[in-house]
Design a protein around this motif. Structure first.
Motif, short mmCIF file in Angstrom:
data_model
loop_
_atom_site.label_atom_id
_atom_site.label_comp_id
_atom_site.label_asym_id
_atom_site.label_seq_id
_atom_site.Cartn_x
_atom_site.Cartn_y
_atom_site.Cartn_z
N ASP A 180 0.85 -1.19 0.00
CA ASP A 180 0.00 0.00 0.00
C ASP A 180 0.88 1.24 0.00
OD1 ASP A 180 -2.22 -1.60 0.09
OD2 ASP A 180 -2.53 -1.38 2.24
N ASN A 181 0.40 2.31 -0.61
CA ASN A 181 1.12 3.58 -0.68
C ASN A 181 2.46 3.47 -1.40
OD1 ASN A 181 -0.93 5.00 0.77
ND2 ASN A 181 -0.12 4.09 2.64
N ALA A 182 2.56 2.57 -2.36
CA ALA A 182 3.80 2.42 -3.13
C ALA A 182 3.91 3.58 -4.12
CB ALA A 182 3.80 1.10 -3.88
N VAL A 183 5.15 3.93 -4.42
CA VAL A 183 5.43 4.92 -5.45
C VAL A 183 6.03 4.19 -6.65
CG1 VAL A 183 5.72 6.86 -3.87
CG2 VAL A 183 7.71 5.49 -4.51
N GLN A 187 9.40 2.31 -6.34
CA GLN A 187 9.36 1.05 -5.61
C GLN A 187 8.90 -0.10 -6.50
OE1 GLN A 187 6.85 2.73 -2.55
NE2 GLN A 187 8.44 2.38 -1.00
N THR A 207 8.25 9.90 -6.21
CA THR A 207 7.19 10.53 -5.42
C THR A 207 5.78 10.25 -5.93
OG1 THR A 207 7.38 12.57 -6.71
CG2 THR A 207 8.69 12.42 -4.68
N LEU A 238 2.58 8.61 -6.25
CA LEU A 238 1.87 7.62 -5.45
C LEU A 238 0.90 6.82 -6.31
CD1 LEU A 238 1.45 6.64 -2.52
CD2 LEU A 238 -0.37 8.34 -2.33
N HIS A 250 -2.22 3.88 -6.79
CA HIS A 250 -3.48 3.51 -6.15
C HIS A 250 -3.94 2.15 -6.68
CE1 HIS A 250 -3.74 7.57 -4.57
NE2 HIS A 250 -3.43 7.99 -5.78
N GLU A 251 -4.78 1.50 -5.91
CA GLU A 251 -5.35 0.20 -6.29
C GLU A 251 -5.89 0.28 -7.71
OE1 GLU A 251 -6.51 -3.76 -5.63
OE2 GLU A 251 -5.56 -2.50 -4.12
N ASP A 282 -4.29 0.86 -10.53
CA ASP A 282 -3.54 1.64 -11.51
C ASP A 282 -2.89 0.73 -12.54
OD1 ASP A 282 -4.14 4.14 -10.52
OD2 ASP A 282 -2.21 4.44 -9.51
#
Length: 65
Positions: A14-17, A20, A47, A49, A51-52, A54
């Motif tokens: 979760d909250n991966a950029v 990553q 930076t 971000l 979302h589920e 994407d």
């Protein structure tokens, strides 16, 4: 969370950029990335971000001559 990278479903934290995910996929930094049809600049990779759901398209440069 689940995202799609080059047509394949991928599980990432979760909250991966974007950076990553590139590291997870061993894609390196010198690639072109689109997220949901939007072309990112390389400076956005650390930076931007995700979302589920994407959809990422990652293209590696071709060499030759």
């Amino acid at each position: 969370m689940r995202i799609v990278v080059n047509g394949e479903s991928v599980e990432t934290m979760d909250n991966a950029v974007v950076m990553q995910v590139l590291e997870q996929q061993q894609a390196g930094r010198n690639v072109a990335v689109w997220v949901n049809e939007r072309r990112l600049l390389q400076k956005e990779y650390p930076t931007f971000l995700l979302h589920e759901g994407d959809r990422l398209r990652v293209l590696k440069p071709l060499g030759g001559g």
